[in-house]
Design a protein around this motif. Sequence first.
Motif, PDB file in Angstrom:
ATOM      1  N   LEU B 222      59.942 -21.549  41.090  1.00  0.00           N
ATOM      2  CA  LEU B 222      59.728 -20.937  39.777  1.00  0.00           C
ATOM      3  C   LEU B 222      58.338 -20.308  39.670  1.00  0.00           C
ATOM      4  CD1 LEU B 222      60.875 -21.056  36.637  1.00  0.00           C
ATOM      5  CD2 LEU B 222      59.129 -22.824  36.464  1.00  0.00           C
ATOM      6  N   PHE B 223      58.323 -19.025  39.329  1.00  0.00           N
ATOM      7  CA  PHE B 223      57.045 -18.354  39.059  1.00  0.00           C
ATOM      8  C   PHE B 223      57.026 -18.055  37.576  1.00  0.00           C
ATOM      9  CE2 PHE B 223      57.833 -17.595  43.521  1.00  0.00           C
ATOM     10  CZ  PHE B 223      56.591 -17.817  44.088  1.00  0.00           C
ATOM     11  N   ASP B 224      56.391 -18.911  36.820  1.00  0.00           N
ATOM     12  CA  ASP B 224      56.427 -18.813  35.377  1.00  0.00           C
ATOM     13  C   ASP B 224      55.105 -18.242  34.870  1.00  0.00           C
ATOM     14  OD1 ASP B 224      57.106 -19.129  32.785  1.00  0.00           O
ATOM     15  OD2 ASP B 224      57.162 -21.328  32.811  1.00  0.00           O
ATOM     16  N   LYS B 225      55.167 -17.048  34.312  1.00  0.00           N
ATOM     17  CA  LYS B 225      53.953 -16.395  33.795  1.00  0.00           C
ATOM     18  C   LYS B 225      52.844 -16.351  34.835  1.00  0.00           C
ATOM     19  CE  LYS B 225      55.077 -18.201  29.282  1.00  0.00           C
ATOM     20  NZ  LYS B 225      54.770 -19.356  28.446  1.00  0.00           N
ATOM     21  N   SER B 226      53.237 -16.140  36.099  1.00  0.00           N
ATOM     22  CA  SER B 226      52.233 -16.079  37.151  1.00  0.00           C
ATOM     23  C   SER B 226      51.876 -14.642  37.445  1.00  0.00           C
ATOM     24  CB  SER B 226      52.765 -16.728  38.423  1.00  0.00           C
ATOM     25  OG  SER B 226      53.020 -18.087  38.192  1.00  0.00           O
ATOM     26  N   SER B 227      50.667 -14.448  37.831  1.00  0.00           N
ATOM     27  CA  SER B 227      50.230 -13.114  38.182  1.00  0.00           C
ATOM     28  C   SER B 227      50.556 -12.873  39.656  1.00  0.00           C
ATOM     29  CB  SER B 227      48.724 -13.010  37.924  1.00  0.00           C
ATOM     30  OG  SER B 227      48.290 -11.768  38.388  1.00  0.00           O
ATOM     31  N   LEU B 228      51.323 -11.785  39.937  1.00  0.00           N
ATOM     32  CA  LEU B 228      51.869 -11.574  41.281  1.00  0.00           C
ATOM     33  C   LEU B 228      51.357 -10.311  41.964  1.00  0.00           C
ATOM     34  CD1 LEU B 228      55.358 -12.612  40.079  1.00  0.00           C
ATOM     35  CD2 LEU B 228      54.390 -13.607  42.123  1.00  0.00           C
ATOM     36  N   THR B 229      50.222  -9.803  41.543  1.00  0.00           N
ATOM     37  CA  THR B 229      49.690  -8.582  42.159  1.00  0.00           C
ATOM     38  C   THR B 229      49.459  -8.797  43.650  1.00  0.00           C
ATOM     39  OG1 THR B 229      48.543  -8.171  40.094  1.00  0.00           O
ATOM     40  CG2 THR B 229      47.922  -6.799  41.963  1.00  0.00           C
ATOM     41  N   GLY B 230      50.129  -7.983  44.468  1.00  0.00           N
ATOM     42  CA  GLY B 230      49.909  -8.073  45.910  1.00  0.00           C
ATOM     43  C   GLY B 230      50.494  -9.311  46.564  1.00  0.00           C
ATOM     44  N   THR B 231      51.203 -10.153  45.796  1.00  0.00           N
ATOM     45  CA  THR B 231      51.838 -11.331  46.399  1.00  0.00           C
ATOM     46  C   THR B 231      52.913 -10.842  47.361  1.00  0.00           C
ATOM     47  OG1 THR B 231      51.495 -12.479  44.326  1.00  0.00           O
ATOM     48  CG2 THR B 231      53.006 -13.520  45.894  1.00  0.00           C
ATOM     49  N   SER B 232      52.974 -11.395  48.540  1.00  0.00           N
ATOM     50  CA  SER B 232      53.925 -10.854  49.498  1.00  0.00           C
ATOM     51  C   SER B 232      55.006 -11.848  49.904  1.00  0.00           C
ATOM     52  CB  SER B 232      53.174 -10.264  50.689  1.00  0.00           C
ATOM     53  OG  SER B 232      53.388 -11.024  51.828  1.00  0.00           O
ATOM     54  N   PHE B 233      56.262 -11.341  49.900  1.00  0.00           N
ATOM     55  CA  PHE B 233      57.432 -12.141  50.252  1.00  0.00           C
ATOM     56  C   PHE B 233      58.141 -11.476  51.435  1.00  0.00           C
ATOM     57  CE2 PHE B 233      56.655 -12.895  45.736  1.00  0.00           C
ATOM     58  CZ  PHE B 233      56.809 -14.262  45.597  1.00  0.00           C
ATOM     59  N   ARG B 234      57.390 -10.868  52.350  1.00  0.00           N
ATOM     60  CA  ARG B 234      58.005 -10.142  53.470  1.00  0.00           C
ATOM     61  C   ARG B 234      58.922 -11.055  54.273  1.00  0.00           C
ATOM     62  NH1 ARG B 234      52.766  -8.320  53.831  1.00  0.00           N
ATOM     63  NH2 ARG B 234      52.472  -6.123  53.285  1.00  0.00           N
ATOM     64  N   ASN B 235      60.164 -10.584  54.533  1.00  0.00           N
ATOM     65  CA  ASN B 235      61.142 -11.328  55.328  1.00  0.00           C
ATOM     66  C   ASN B 235      61.412 -12.742  54.814  1.00  0.00           C
ATOM     67  OD1 ASN B 235      61.270  -9.134  57.175  1.00  0.00           O
ATOM     68  ND2 ASN B 235      59.343  -9.872  58.064  1.00  0.00           N
ATOM     69  N   ALA B 236      61.056 -13.024  53.562  1.00  0.00           N
ATOM     70  CA  ALA B 236      61.326 -14.344  53.004  1.00  0.00           C
ATOM     71  C   ALA B 236      62.759 -14.390  52.491  1.00  0.00           C
ATOM     72  CB  ALA B 236      60.356 -14.634  51.869  1.00  0.00           C
ATOM     73  N   VAL B 237      63.281 -15.617  52.352  1.00  0.00           N
ATOM     74  CA  VAL B 237      64.605 -15.800  51.757  1.00  0.00           C
ATOM     75  C   VAL B 237      64.396 -16.403  50.372  1.00  0.00           C
ATOM     76  CG1 VAL B 237      66.837 -16.938  51.993  1.00  0.00           C
ATOM     77  CG2 VAL B 237      65.599 -16.202  54.035  1.00  0.00           C
ATOM     78  N   LEU B 238      64.918 -15.731  49.346  1.00  0.00           N
ATOM     79  CA  LEU B 238      64.729 -16.219  47.974  1.00  0.00           C
ATOM     80  C   LEU B 238      66.070 -16.593  47.370  1.00  0.00           C
ATOM     81  CD1 LEU B 238      62.452 -13.838  48.544  1.00  0.00           C
ATOM     82  CD2 LEU B 238      61.901 -14.283  46.165  1.00  0.00           C
ATOM     83  N   ARG B 239      66.241 -17.843  47.084  1.00  0.00           N
ATOM     84  CA  ARG B 239      67.484 -18.299  46.451  1.00  0.00           C
ATOM     85  C   ARG B 239      67.162 -18.875  45.079  1.00  0.00           C
ATOM     86  NH1 ARG B 239      71.377 -18.878  50.739  1.00  0.00           N
ATOM     87  NH2 ARG B 239      70.200 -19.274  52.645  1.00  0.00           N
ATOM     88  N   ASN B 240      67.816 -18.334  44.086  1.00  0.00           N
ATOM     89  CA  ASN B 240      67.612 -18.841  42.740  1.00  0.00           C
ATOM     90  C   ASN B 240      66.149 -18.910  42.335  1.00  0.00           C
ATOM     91  OD1 ASN B 240      69.752 -19.452  41.066  1.00  0.00           O
ATOM     92  ND2 ASN B 240      70.406 -21.084  42.466  1.00  0.00           N
ATOM     93  N   VAL B 241      65.385 -17.973  42.829  1.00  0.00           N
ATOM     94  CA  VAL B 241      63.967 -17.983  42.486  1.00  0.00           C
ATOM     95  C   VAL B 241      63.818 -17.350  41.106  1.00  0.00           C
ATOM     96  CG1 VAL B 241      61.691 -17.120  43.108  1.00  0.00           C
ATOM     97  CG2 VAL B 241      63.266 -17.889  44.874  1.00  0.00           C
ATOM     98  N   SER B 242      63.053 -18.003  40.262  1.00  0.00           N
ATOM     99  CA  SER B 242      62.982 -17.512  38.901  1.00  0.00           C
ATOM    100  C   SER B 242      61.606 -16.920  38.609  1.00  0.00           C
ATOM    101  CB  SER B 242      63.339 -18.681  37.979  1.00  0.00           C
ATOM    102  OG  SER B 242      62.657 -18.580  36.792  1.00  0.00           O
TER     103      SER B 242
END
Lengths: 109, 284
Positions: B222-242
Amino acid sequence: MVDNKVSSDLLRGHTDTMILKLLMNGDKYGYEISKLIQANSKSEYELKESTMFSSLKRLENDGNVTSYWGDETQGGRRRYYRITEKGKGTYFDNKKNWEHAKRILDQLL
Amino acid sequence: MNDKLMRYLDGVFSPYEDSHRVKELKEELYVYLQEKLSDFKNQGHDDETAYRLTIDSIGDVKEIIESISAKTKELQQVIRHDLSMNNLQDADLTGVSVREGKFDASALKGSDFSTSGLSNSSYKCSDLKNVRFDGADLTGATFNMSDLENVRFNGADLTGASFNMSDLKNASFDGANLTEAKFSMSSLGNASFKNCILDNTKFSVSDVSGICFDNLTLNNTLFDKSSLTGTSFRNAVLRNVSFKISFKTKKSISKAIFDGATMDKLTYAVLKGLNADLTNVTVI
């Protein structure tokens, strides 16, 4: 003294039974047990304190022995150990198991 | 000579002193050693030699104490240390067990807690800069308002741990288990999360800008009200990520990197609605 690690490990595995056997002939305190084991084995086996006390505490936790403080007037009090009915049963079972294992080993070795 | 024996036993038993059964064991051993000592003297050894022989023969006393500790609750309590307000700077505490320990307002800068058992321990307003927790058991641990700059949690078990209002700049969580861990209002600038487990991990109101979650599998994270500038999820697997984005952080999500990521339909739909850049994303 038993220098060979294997035989000393083998003997250590029977510490509980050795102690129970000594207690069959009356209550004893720690140092007495340790000296008797040394004497009865003609000094071929010396029980390490850590092994003996761990064994006594285990036997007590399992209800095979009970313990009480002696009433020595001079010096410190000794802690005596007494075998319970359960402990006697454990001794005979262990002894029987050992005879059984010994018979098999004698045939195999 | 008997005083010397007592002092020896005092030393060995000092961490265990609190329990009645342990006191009894100490008394029993004291009498035992006295008898042994006097036997050595009767055999013709002088005081010093007799003392040394007695001590040498005793073997590992800890083993004896531990044989009664398993069933003695009282013994468990002595490790529930309260180490608040202590200065333990640069201390070597590798392998220690301080379950439910309290390290509030402690100066632990540079200490080494590698492979220690610290489950449910708490660190409030503590200085933990450069501390090493590699391989430590920190399940349920809480870190509140602490300075955790450069801290290493590599391979640590942080299941259910919580980090509140803490500074985690350059912290390293490589290979750590962060299942159910919570990061709230914390700053994570440059923290490293290589090969770690992020199942049900919550990042609430935390700054994860620039953080790299490449190649990881994120389940129910869960990323709740998080600041995601430049956050990288390259080749990641995201399941039910909120991603629950606030007005303030809404813009930052378009600057997050999802290149080569794989995600379920729902996560994809949510991110799309937030104008995230989803080119080269695989939907499963």
